[in-house]
Design a protein around this motif. Sequence first.
Motif, short mmCIF file in Angstrom:
data_model
loop_
_atom_site.label_atom_id
_atom_site.label_comp_id
_atom_site.label_asym_id
_atom_site.label_seq_id
_atom_site.Cartn_x
_atom_site.Cartn_y
_atom_site.Cartn_z
N UNK A 1 97.38 36.31 24.32
CA UNK A 1 98.42 36.89 25.18
C UNK A 1 99.29 35.84 25.88
N UNK A 2 98.72 34.71 26.27
CA UNK A 2 99.48 33.69 27.01
C UNK A 2 100.61 33.06 26.19
N UNK A 3 100.54 33.17 24.88
CA UNK A 3 101.63 32.62 24.05
C UNK A 3 102.41 33.73 23.35
N UNK A 4 102.26 34.95 23.81
CA UNK A 4 103.06 36.05 23.26
C UNK A 4 102.33 36.99 22.33
N UNK A 5 101.01 36.89 22.26
CA UNK A 5 100.24 37.83 21.43
C UNK A 5 99.96 37.31 20.04
N UNK A 6 100.02 38.22 19.06
CA UNK A 6 99.67 37.89 17.68
C UNK A 6 100.64 36.84 17.12
N UNK A 7 100.09 35.90 16.36
CA UNK A 7 100.89 34.81 15.80
C UNK A 7 100.30 34.34 14.49
N UNK B 1 91.26 32.20 17.61
CA UNK B 1 92.08 31.70 16.49
C UNK B 1 91.24 31.67 15.22
N UNK B 2 91.88 32.01 14.12
CA UNK B 2 91.27 31.94 12.79
C UNK B 2 91.86 30.72 12.09
N UNK C 1 105.04 31.55 14.14
CA UNK C 1 105.88 32.70 13.85
C UNK C 1 105.10 33.97 14.17
N UNK C 2 105.81 35.06 14.31
CA UNK C 2 105.18 36.37 14.47
C UNK C 2 104.66 36.82 13.11
N UNK C 3 103.62 37.63 13.08
CA UNK C 3 103.04 38.07 11.80
C UNK C 3 104.02 38.73 10.84
#
Length: 134
Positions: free
Chosen positions: A87-93, A68-69, A44-46
């Motif tokens: 970035x390759x998967x859409x940025x922050x997640x 990744x954390x 999901x997006x943050x």
Amino acid sequence: MLKTYTGSCHCGAVRYEADIDLATGTGRCNCSICKKTRNWATIVKPDAFRLLTDEDALADYQFGSKSAHHLFCKHCGVRPFGRGDIPEIGGAYVAIQVATLDNAEPDELIEAPLKYFNGRDNDWWSEPDETRHL
């Protein structure tokens, strides 16, 4: 269908809620950490994620590119979610571990589409040849 799920670690020191549409899919990966922890996540997006407890209950593990954390409860060791920015998967997640969803019904999980990722070979856009062990 978008639904607000609640989730937690085993001991309850880490609790969260998130707006998730499980129909958008879940994933498993064969990279070293995902294979060893039996990772099954949805992304999901943050802004769709809310941590309900103090961030101090979490410890952070990073390796490789440190993009990744891999967060886990300091008390019981369960990994309810992780964070990153790729970035390759859409940025922050936020990657939510499906097994930590407290109010997901078994039918919802069974019906959620599942995709496999070949992280072991850094070939993220291809499924691994073998997935039965994941």
